[in-house]
Enzyme design. Structure first.
Site, PDB file in Angstrom:
ATOM      1  N   LYS A 254     -30.493 -56.880  16.537  1.00 45.06           N
ATOM      2  CA  LYS A 254     -29.531 -57.617  15.707  1.00 45.06           C
ATOM      3  C   LYS A 254     -28.831 -56.674  14.738  1.00 45.06           C
ATOM      4  O   LYS A 254     -29.461 -55.823  14.126  1.00 45.06           O
ATOM      5  CB  LYS A 254     -30.244 -58.719  14.918  1.00 45.06           C
ATOM      6  CG  LYS A 254     -30.608 -59.925  15.755  1.00 45.06           C
ATOM      7  CD  LYS A 254     -31.208 -61.025  14.894  1.00 45.06           C
ATOM      8  CE  LYS A 254     -31.581 -62.221  15.744  1.00 45.06           C
ATOM      9  NZ  LYS A 254     -30.429 -62.921  16.324  1.00 45.06           N
ATOM     10  N   ARG A 329     -33.511 -69.201  24.883  1.00 41.30           N
ATOM     11  CA  ARG A 329     -33.315 -70.020  26.080  1.00 41.30           C
ATOM     12  C   ARG A 329     -34.243 -69.572  27.212  1.00 41.30           C
ATOM     13  O   ARG A 329     -34.609 -70.367  28.072  1.00 41.30           O
ATOM     14  CB  ARG A 329     -31.834 -70.001  26.492  1.00 41.30           C
ATOM     15  CG  ARG A 329     -31.312 -68.676  26.947  1.00 41.30           C
ATOM     16  CD  ARG A 329     -29.788 -68.617  26.914  1.00 41.30           C
ATOM     17  NE  ARG A 329     -29.285 -68.471  25.540  1.00 41.30           N
ATOM     18  CZ  ARG A 329     -27.991 -68.432  25.218  1.00 41.30           C
ATOM     19  NH1 ARG A 329     -27.063 -68.540  26.153  1.00 41.30           N
ATOM     20  NH2 ARG A 329     -27.625 -68.285  23.963  1.00 41.30           N
TER      21      ARG A 329
HETATM   22  N1  BES Z   1     -32.557 -66.814  16.928  1.00 44.88           N
HETATM   23  C1  BES Z   1     -31.193 -66.625  17.220  1.00 44.88           C
HETATM   24  C2  BES Z   1     -30.281 -67.746  16.703  1.00 44.88           C
HETATM   25  C3  BES Z   1     -30.255 -67.948  15.210  1.00 44.88           C
HETATM   26  C4  BES Z   1     -29.193 -67.490  14.469  1.00 44.88           C
HETATM   27  C5  BES Z   1     -31.232 -68.656  14.567  1.00 44.88           C
HETATM   28  C6  BES Z   1     -29.136 -67.709  13.114  1.00 44.88           C
HETATM   29  C7  BES Z   1     -31.197 -68.870  13.204  1.00 44.88           C
HETATM   30  C8  BES Z   1     -30.134 -68.401  12.478  1.00 44.88           C
HETATM   31  C9  BES Z   1     -30.998 -66.547  18.740  1.00 44.88           C
HETATM   32  O1  BES Z   1     -32.066 -66.045  19.457  1.00 44.88           O
HETATM   33  C10 BES Z   1     -29.837 -65.627  18.975  1.00 44.88           C
HETATM   34  O2  BES Z   1     -29.924 -64.501  18.589  1.00 44.88           O
HETATM   35  N2  BES Z   1     -28.788 -66.145  19.576  1.00 44.88           N
HETATM   36  C11 BES Z   1     -27.634 -65.387  19.853  1.00 44.88           C
HETATM   37  C12 BES Z   1     -27.226 -65.659  21.289  1.00 44.88           C
HETATM   38  C13 BES Z   1     -26.121 -64.796  21.771  1.00 44.88           C
HETATM   39  C14 BES Z   1     -26.610 -63.359  21.931  1.00 44.88           C
HETATM   40  C15 BES Z   1     -25.637 -65.336  23.073  1.00 44.88           C
HETATM   41  C16 BES Z   1     -26.544 -65.828  18.890  1.00 44.88           C
HETATM   42  O3  BES Z   1     -26.427 -67.035  18.650  1.00 44.88           O
HETATM   43  O4  BES Z   1     -25.844 -64.990  18.371  1.00 44.88           O
HETATM   44 ZN    ZN Z   2     -32.080 -63.903  19.558  1.00 47.39          ZN
END
Ligand code: BES
Ligand code: ZN
Ligand code: ZN
Length: 475
Positions: A254, A329
């Site tokens: 991230k 997912r």
């Molecule tokens: N855990 C995150 C989503 C999230 C974001 C939870 C902010 C709580 C607060 C999830 O696993 C993620 O990183 N999703 C990505 C997906 C993308 C790479 C398709 C996202 O939403 O950016």
């Molecule tokens: Zn994630």
């Protein structure tokens, strides 16, 4: 520790919040003319919460001259204001005196105070460690002991969920959360079964195992079950909760760094499922319900999955991994596929699944979608307004299916930037064969800043909503 809510008498000289529906109700209190004049002045200025320092105690006058969901939420928030005054003055008990004669209003005020009293920290000294509101006494002609007990159980369950969300991964890995479920089941009377890595391999949970490849801690898969003899449903309800105990993003680490700071919250779905199971079991709801929690951390360890990898999932579908940060997912899909074996009446999954859900509606609600009937969605939406854990239903048109097609596998784990929470939902839909609701709680699960009685950090969202929903189904 949560305050205990008890039914009793609001004694003189105790801190008391009086709920009135009209100024005339004040005549039932022994107020002197100065006090009455002061309160009347505030009421004339449209104040609905009036705080009186009577030196031996505080008196809070709560004017609740309306009914309905907005009024209930306003009372919960007034509960938060009252709690702050009590905490500021180091006062550990409060009584509620119901002169409105309305069960829901008084319970909402009690709920707001009790939920505000939550605190979580590892401090070894200071007020945050020392102060606790210990007791809330409710005096009401209309509220029953059973209703008070039920509220205590709900608050307890929300606290459980918040504690889990707030606990960092160094103290809550996948094994720890499974152990927690076993211990909670022993307390509340639901059964648990924990599948270890060997069992998870035997079941071919390719998504959960794939995400776990970058971790040195093994994954777990926990099955909770509440099946009372008087259950009204023959086919079970199933809850599934995302248990990513920490989400670094994996190899797709991230960025910016700040986006990692709150990622201990990525098991918020699991925590809500655990809290909901606890609330249902504590209150002995006559329903048969199963909770599934796939758990792992998502880390960029040496053998971590990388973009381009192909995973074979529990139901045999192949998935092209194009972003290791879309891990939720992957682990949810296996659990959602596993749920088919129960031939469920309805499955609800909860997951902090996408940043897209947060971008769409912020922290104020949950993004919902799925294949359950319109009537089921309508009921959940209504319960959302009643508990102020609101759900907004997103479209689930077949057009979105295009966006998760892969060139070389059945599907890919990355959709478009646009409608990202929907393509994540569409991914999960490939693993369902039953009426299903997907709840993306990425927005409301964790508050960066204090949000009234929901607090700062883990909010416990989902527990009050789903308890209310399943209570409705148990009638
Ligand atoms: N855990 C995150 C989503 C999230 C974001 C939870 C902010 C709580 C607060 C999830 O696993 C993620 O990183 N999703 C990505 C997906 C993308 C790479 C398709 C996202 O939403 O950016
Ligand atoms: Zn994630
Ligand atoms: Zn995640």
């Amino acid at each position: 520790m949560q305050p205990t809510i008890i039914k009793g008498q609001a004694t003189a000289n105790s801190n008391t919040a009086v709920i009135i529906s009209k100024a005339e109700d004040l005549s039932q209190l022994s107020l002197n003319s100065n006090e009455l004049a002061y309160i009347q002045g505030k009421l004339d200025a449209d104040k609905k919460l009036i705080t009186l320092n009577q030196l031996s105690n505080f008196l809070f006058i709560v004017l609740s001259d309306k009914d309905g969901n907005d009024e209930l939420e306003s009372l919960r928030k007034k509960g938060n204001s009252i709690f702050k005054t009590l905490k500021g003055e180091d006062l550990n008990t409060v009584s509620l005196l119901d002169l409105k004669g309305c069960t829901q209003s008084t319970l909402a005020l009690a709920e707001g105070i009790a939920l505000s009293a939550y605190s979580f920290n590892y401090k070894t000294e200071g007020k945050e460690k020392e102060f606790a509101l210990t007791e809330i006494t409710v005096q009401s002609e209309v509220i029953t002991e059973d209703q008070i007990t039920e509220l205590n159980h709900i608050v307890d369950s929300v606290y459980i969920t918040r504690d889990l969300v707030n606990t960092p991964v160094d103290r809550l890995n996948a094994t720890d959360i499974a152990d927690f479920m076993v211990a909670q089941g022993q307390k509340d009377g639901f059964t648990t079964e924990v599948l270890n890595k060997t069992k998870i391999e035997a079941l071919k949970f390719g998504g959960l195992l794939g995400v776990n490849k970058g971790s040195i801690d093994p994954p777990t898969f926990t099955i909770m079950e509440w099946k009372p003899e008087n259950a009204k449903n023959t086919k079970p309800y199933v809850l599934v909760g995302k248990g990513v105990v920490f989400d670094t993003g994996g190899i797709n680490l991230k960025t910016p760094p700040g986006s990692l700071d709150t990622m201990k919250c990525d098991m918020g779905g699991a925590a809500s499922v655990i809290g909901t199971m606890a609330a249902i079991a504590k209150n002995k709801l006559p329903i048969h319900i199963i909770g599934l929690v796939p758990a792992t951390d998502n880390r960029p360890g040496e053998n971590a999955i990388v973009p381009g990898d192909i995973l074979t999932m529990h139901n045999g579908l192949t998935v092209e991994v194009l972003n290791t940060d879309a891990e939720g997912r992957l682990i949810m899909a296996d659990a959602i596929s596993y749920a088919n074996k129960y031939e469920p009446e309805l499955v609800i999954d909860l997951a902090t699944l996408t940043g897209s859900a947060v971008m769409a509606i912020g922290e104020y609600g949950t993004v919902g979608m799925g294949t359950a009937s319109d009537a089921t969605f309508a009921q959940l939406e209504a319960d959302g307004y009643a508990t102020h854990e609101r759900v907004v239903r997103f479209p689930f048109w077949s057009d979105y299916d295009e966006l998760i097609k892969s060139d070389i596998a059945d599907i890919k784990n990355l959709g478009s930037r646009e409608g990202g929470s929907i393509t994540a939902g569409k991914f999960l839909a490939k693993f369902t064969n039953y009426p299903w609701i997907h709840l993306d709680i990425a927005g409301p699960s964790f508050h960066l800043k204090e949000s009234s009685y929901r607090g700062k950090g883990g909010s416990g969202v989902g527990v009050r909503l789903l308890y209310q929903f399943f209570k409705g189904l148990s009638k």
